[in-house]
Design a protein around this motif. Structure first.
Motif, PDB file in Angstrom:
ATOM      1  N   LEU A   1      -4.112 -37.626  36.730  1.00 50.52           N
ATOM      2  CA  LEU A   1      -4.098 -36.385  35.955  1.00 50.52           C
ATOM      3  C   LEU A   1      -3.038 -36.516  34.869  1.00 50.52           C
ATOM      4  N   ASP A   2      -3.468 -36.268  33.653  1.00 50.34           N
ATOM      5  CA  ASP A   2      -2.599 -36.584  32.513  1.00 50.34           C
ATOM      6  C   ASP A   2      -1.922 -35.342  31.948  1.00 50.34           C
ATOM      7  N   LEU A   3      -0.631 -35.409  31.844  1.00 50.57           N
ATOM      8  CA  LEU A   3       0.117 -34.340  31.175  1.00 50.57           C
ATOM      9  C   LEU A   3       0.656 -34.805  29.829  1.00 50.57           C
ATOM     10  N   GLU A   4       0.400 -36.072  29.495  1.00 52.84           N
ATOM     11  CA  GLU A   4       1.014 -36.611  28.276  1.00 52.84           C
ATOM     12  C   GLU A   4       0.086 -36.497  27.066  1.00 52.84           C
ATOM     13  N   ASP A   5      -0.475 -37.643  26.635  1.00 50.25           N
ATOM     14  CA  ASP A   5      -1.136 -37.652  25.330  1.00 50.25           C
ATOM     15  C   ASP A   5      -2.389 -36.785  25.205  1.00 50.25           C
ATOM     16  N   SER A   6      -3.110 -36.569  26.308  1.00 49.48           N
ATOM     17  CA  SER A   6      -4.354 -35.804  26.167  1.00 49.48           C
ATOM     18  C   SER A   6      -4.122 -34.293  26.201  1.00 49.48           C
ATOM     19  N   VAL A   7      -2.876 -33.903  26.384  1.00 50.92           N
ATOM     20  CA  VAL A   7      -2.579 -32.458  26.435  1.00 50.92           C
ATOM     21  C   VAL A   7      -1.777 -32.061  25.199  1.00 50.92           C
ATOM     22  N   PRO A   8      -2.329 -31.174  24.353  1.00 47.91           N
ATOM     23  CA  PRO A   8      -1.584 -30.756  23.170  1.00 47.91           C
ATOM     24  C   PRO A   8      -0.323 -29.980  23.555  1.00 47.91           C
ATOM     25  N   ILE A   9       0.644 -30.019  22.689  1.00 51.47           N
ATOM     26  CA  ILE A   9       1.973 -29.477  23.021  1.00 51.47           C
ATOM     27  C   ILE A   9       1.898 -28.019  23.492  1.00 51.47           C
ATOM     28  N   GLN A  10       1.010 -27.247  22.865  1.00 48.09           N
ATOM     29  CA  GLN A  10       0.940 -25.819  23.236  1.00 48.09           C
ATOM     30  C   GLN A  10       0.340 -25.598  24.621  1.00 48.09           C
ATOM     31  N   ASP A  11      -0.303 -26.637  25.166  1.00 47.26           N
ATOM     32  CA  ASP A  11      -0.926 -26.487  26.494  1.00 47.26           C
ATOM     33  C   ASP A  11      -0.079 -27.088  27.618  1.00 47.26           C
ATOM     34  N   LYS A  12       1.070 -27.637  27.280  1.00 46.96           N
ATOM     35  CA  LYS A  12       1.833 -28.394  28.288  1.00 46.96           C
ATOM     36  C   LYS A  12       2.174 -27.536  29.513  1.00 46.96           C
ATOM     37  N   LEU A  13       2.640 -26.348  29.287  1.00 49.20           N
ATOM     38  CA  LEU A  13       3.066 -25.509  30.412  1.00 49.20           C
ATOM     39  C   LEU A  13       1.868 -25.167  31.314  1.00 49.20           C
ATOM     40  N   ALA A  14       0.786 -24.731  30.656  1.00 52.69           N
ATOM     41  CA  ALA A  14      -0.397 -24.359  31.433  1.00 52.69           C
ATOM     42  C   ALA A  14      -0.925 -25.563  32.203  1.00 52.69           C
ATOM     43  N   ALA A  15      -0.905 -26.735  31.572  1.00 50.79           N
ATOM     44  CA  ALA A  15      -1.420 -27.947  32.217  1.00 50.79           C
ATOM     45  C   ALA A  15      -0.601 -28.301  33.453  1.00 50.79           C
ATOM     46  N   ARG A  16       0.721 -28.150  33.340  1.00 42.76           N
ATOM     47  CA  ARG A  16       1.592 -28.437  34.495  1.00 42.76           C
ATOM     48  C   ARG A  16       1.204 -27.568  35.690  1.00 42.76           C
ATOM     49  N   LEU A  17       1.018 -26.293  35.396  1.00 48.71           N
ATOM     50  CA  LEU A  17       0.679 -25.363  36.480  1.00 48.71           C
ATOM     51  C   LEU A  17      -0.704 -25.683  37.045  1.00 48.71           C
ATOM     52  N   LEU A  18      -1.630 -26.012  36.158  1.00 44.79           N
ATOM     53  CA  LEU A  18      -2.987 -26.330  36.600  1.00 44.79           C
ATOM     54  C   LEU A  18      -2.993 -27.581  37.468  1.00 44.79           C
ATOM     55  N   VAL A  19      -2.277 -28.592  37.021  1.00 46.15           N
ATOM     56  CA  VAL A  19      -2.218 -29.849  37.782  1.00 46.15           C
ATOM     57  C   VAL A  19      -1.564 -29.604  39.141  1.00 46.15           C
ATOM     58  N   ARG A  20      -0.511 -28.832  39.151  1.00 50.88           N
ATOM     59  CA  ARG A  20       0.173 -28.551  40.424  1.00 50.88           C
ATOM     60  C   ARG A  20      -0.781 -27.867  41.410  1.00 50.88           C
ATOM     61  N   GLU A  21      -1.475 -26.838  40.924  1.00 50.42           N
ATOM     62  CA  GLU A  21      -2.384 -26.111  41.820  1.00 50.42           C
ATOM     63  C   GLU A  21      -3.574 -26.974  42.223  1.00 50.42           C
ATOM     64  N   ALA A  22      -4.056 -27.766  41.286  1.00 52.15           N
ATOM     65  CA  ALA A  22      -5.240 -28.601  41.566  1.00 52.15           C
ATOM     66  C   ALA A  22      -4.930 -29.618  42.661  1.00 52.15           C
ATOM     67  N   ILE A  23      -3.785 -30.278  42.557  1.00 56.04           N
ATOM     68  CA  ILE A  23      -3.515 -31.317  43.565  1.00 56.04           C
ATOM     69  C   ILE A  23      -3.210 -30.708  44.936  1.00 56.04           C
ATOM     70  N   LYS A  24      -2.712 -29.482  44.922  1.00 53.85           N
ATOM     71  CA  LYS A  24      -2.469 -28.833  46.215  1.00 53.85           C
ATOM     72  C   LYS A  24      -3.779 -28.337  46.820  1.00 53.85           C
TER      73      LYS A  24
END
Lengths: 280, 510
Positions: free
Chosen positions: A30-53
């Motif tokens: 799950l990528d939080l780096e290049d495929s995630v635009p800067i404005q989506d970083k926070l939302a992506a972190r939360l999504l990835v956290r919930e998804a893996i749990k």
């Protein structure tokens, strides 16, 4: 841990993350780096956290975080029991790894995790290439890989075999010396199965044991290349049997099909059988 | 109330007709004779040509049943043309027995509202089905699968007063085919029973050519009149629905499991014959199976369709020997039907359950889609989870009932709504004829098929129970809401033998 394939999935795309559960890469990345635009970083972190749990992937779960300092925020959000490893981009020294490992240590302790999350550094610069060895020997590093596009940009080249050869070779040797896995980068052309296969086969011959995938369509080819063939498995079994017999007779080497085999051959045979066992 | 063999409660009568409940896939033997339409004759020198207006004026009356085929699918113009004439003439209460209606037929909704059409007997894809769901049809609609419709026409359960047959090519005596002309759409087999049993048969063409037309899909011996019009449709639009191999990774995964399962069952073998539908997953299965046959230097038997370029490709690569074509889904298929003698047209009576050998009986495998599947392996292809009737049965029931192995290829969920669920909204095909449900998470085998279970148990294919698949879907999406419907029946779903499998309830319009 078998890592023939690792499938990159953008961390800001819930549909693709959910689909990933039904797919069969060895590693869900799950990528939080290049495929995630800067404005989506926070939302992506939360999504990835919930998804893996929540999704309880059966595959290894790896997250590509951003380089520090932003990567600190990534780690703070995502470290949990279900996370197996992190991919750390633009690694240039063992200090980089120590910094990541330190934060992981703190978070694991604070959250009472029962595991140690592994680190897979990504070499993407000339500086990183020069320090492959110290990076490979750093704590928690269980594999090492590289980013081709960033690397060629850094050294002012173009993405050709020749331009990448030194880095790949250096990386494979460093990984072997450190007893960790060397993982190939991604092949960027989704529809070019032939090109993917050629690149993967060349990397396998250089000592790599897996490759990144940017699309699920690439998984079958990658698995075919990095899985031992029936012939390889049969050969490995013969080597193990022959060496066992030799050992019983007090010998350090044996003859197999007219060729001398010894400890390095046995090591290779064991590696093949381990991969085969995990696969089956 | 009656409970049929699929477990559905049905009233004793529906729309004034006594209900014959579904008793089981092959439990109801034929109980009728063929309809015997009156003989007629045409004397030497008599002209069969007549304008379409004149034919409608002369033959269509209040309350009659008029029929059409759907080979032009979403490119068909004829249904709308004829209904407009019928409406203008002030004719009321006709029964529209088109084999299938598509979004292009949205004007039918207006004719339902103004009393021109009192009910539809046929598949309804899109707006007409939606209107039916909301109760905008004066009478209860009847849905049948293709073969079941053929049987209903033969038995007189669906008596047709006037059949209008859109003919891409016709001569002045009524011989027609669908492989020549600017509107070429392939076979004309859906109309074949109508040509045999309707009281009046009007061939409508935009390509009137010199007598005699060959090949002859519809024969002069059954056609009363030939009407020439400027255009019968747009063949580009026969490519309606999905006719390309899926690129979705999860759908590709489903296709892969189907092919792996077929391989484990020994279906990918010399002479094996398949039903290949449209839809991205089915096409992917077709394509992957073709590659496997070629790699192994195996030649299959025939492919039955719903024909697309992918099945044609298998024929031309020599990995199957024949195509039996009931319907073309793209223009490559139309061209192949015209040019390749191994690509043969069949009429829909081949699909009927009541004949001396349905073509489906010769199938080794069929892979079909669904909107929903339930724990009893019942399949819904008609309604969505909101209860709206948006699809016909198409050719679903026949292959499912007769093929040696029937696969249903579905994702576990769509738009966050579980596809695998406790109970389907509508039973289109009963679980007793479904063998394998293939999803991206693995396959579930109907416990009736212990032979299949045994052959897949030691393979790499993930085999789950249907309950496990449902649990996974509910864990991911939550329990689906039930559709907001009333107790009013708006349509009945017939099994291919004419018995009632299920009903469709009126959806509350919001």
């Amino acid at each position: 841990m078998i890592r023939r394939s690792r499938l990159y999935i953008p961390g800001n795309n819930p549909k693709m993350i959910q689909s990933g559960k039904a797919l069969k890469p060895d590693v869900i990345l799950l990528d939080l780096e290049d495929s995630v635009p800067i404005q989506d970083k926070l939302a992506a972190r939360l999504l990835v956290r919930e998804a893996i749990k929540f999704l309880q992937f059966k595959n290894e779960v790896m997250v590509r975080i951003n380089h520090f300092p932003m990567g600190r925020e990534d780690l703070t959000e995502i470290v949990c029991e279900q996370l197996d490893s992190i991919l750390y981009p633009k690694t240039e020294s063992s200090q980089d790894i120590e910094e990541v490992a330190g934060l992981l240590e703190d978070l694991e302790k604070a959250r009472s995790l029962s595991k140690k999350i592994e680190i897979v550094p990504v070499i993407e610069t000339a500086r990183g290439c020069l320090r492959c060895e110290e990076i490979a020997f750093s704590p928690r590093v269980s594999a090492i890989t590289f980013g081709a596009e960033d690397f060629v940009a850094d050294i002012g080249g173009t993405r050709t075999r020749e331009c990448l050869f030194h880095l790949k070779s250096t990386l494979a040797v460093a990984a072997a010396a450190a007893g960790i896995q060397a993982l190939d980068t991604v092949y960027p052309f989704i529809d070019d199965e032939k090109g993917l296969r050629e690149e993967a086969e060349e990397s396998k011959a250089m000592g790599f044991c897996g490759k990144g995938a940017i699309h699920p369509l690439q998984l079958n080819v990658i698995h075919e290349v990095f899985s031992p063939s029936e012939e390889e498995v049969a050969w490995a079994q013969k080597v193990i049997d022959a060496m066992k017999e030799a050992e019983e007779k007090g010998r350090a080497a044996a003859a197999l099909e007219g060729r001398m085999i010894d400890t390095p051959t046995l090591k290779k045979a064991h590696r093949i059988m381990e991969t085969f066992k995990v696969m089956t | 109330m009656i409970v049929n063999a699929a477990g559905r409660k049905l009233p004793e009568t529906i729309g004034g007709q006594k209900v014959e409940p579904f008793m089981g896939a092959f439990a109801t033997p034929p109980r009728k004779k063929r309809l015997a339409p009156k003989l007629s004759y045409v004397k030497p020198g008599e002209d069969k040509l007549m304008s379409l207006d004149e034919a409608v004026m002369k033959y269509v009356k209040d309350g009659m049943t008029i029929s059409f085929h759907h080979h032009l699918r979403d490119g068909d113009y004829l249904v709308n043309q004829v209904l407009e004439m019928v409406s203008t003439l002030g004719i009321k209460d006709v029964v529209l027995a088109s084999t299938a209606l598509f979004p292009v037929h949205e004007p039918v909704v207006r004719h339902l509202m103004d009393g021109t059409v009192r009910r539809v007997e046929g598949s309804m894809n899109g707006p007409v089905g939606r209107a039916c769901s909301f109760g905008h049809m004066k009478e209860i609609a009847t849905l049948r699968d293709h073969g079941g419709r053929g049987a209903a026409v033969e038995m007189g359960d669906l008596p047709i007063d006037v059949a209008f047959i859109a003919a891409p090519t016709a001569d002045d005596y009524g011989n027609c085919n669908g492989v020549h002309g600017k509107s070429a759409c392939g076979p004309l087999g859906y109309s074949y029973p109508d040509s045999l049993y309707a009281k009046k048969v009007i061939a409508v063409t935009d390509n009137l050519v010199e007598y005699p037309v060959t090949p002859m899909s519809i024969h002069q011996t059954h056609v009363d009149h030939v009407a020439e019009v400027e255009t019968i449709g747009n063949p580009e639009q026969i490519v309606s629905g999905t006719t390309k191999v899926t690129k979705s990774p999860t759908n590709l995964q489903i296709a892969e499991y189907v092919v792996e399962t077929m391989d484990a069952l020994g279906i990918i073998s010399e002479g094996a014959s398949i039903q290949a539908g449209a839809g991205g997953i089915s096409l992917s299965v077709t394509s992957q199976m073709g590659d496997l046959l070629e790699d192994r230097h195996i030649v299959g038997g025939f492919g039955l369709g719903g024909v697309t370029q992918y099945l044609v490709d298998m024929l031309h690569r020599g990995v199957i020997k024949k195509i039996l074509d009931a319907q073309c889904f793209d223009l490559t298929a139309v061209q192949s039907l015209r040019d390749d003698p191994d690509h043969a047209e069949i009429n829909i009576i081949y699909s009927s359950p009541y004949n001396k050998g349905s073509v489906y009986n010769k199938l080794d495998a069929a892979f079909l889609g669904a909107t929903e599947v339930d724990l009893d392996f019942n399949v819904n292809v008609n309604t969505h989870s909101d209860g709206l009737l948006l699809h016909g049965i198409g050719g679903h029931q026949g292959p499912a009932a007769c093929a040696k192995v029937t696969f249903i290829t579905v994702p576990l969920y769509r738009k966050r709504i579980p596809v695998i669920r406790d109970r389907v909204t509508t039973i289109s095909t009963p679980g007793e004829v479904i063998d394998v449900i293939a999803t991206e998470y693995g396959i579930a085998v109907n416990p009736r098929r212990k032979d299949i279970l045994k052959k897949v148990e030691n393979t790499k294919i993930p085999v789950l129970t249907i309950e496990e698949l449902k649990k996974e879907a509910y864990d991911l999406c939550g329990e689906p809401e039930l559709p907001d419907t009333t107790d009013d029946i708006v349509a009945v779903i017939q099994w291919r033998d004419g018995t009632i499998l299920d009903t469709v309830k009126k959806v509350v319009e919001k």
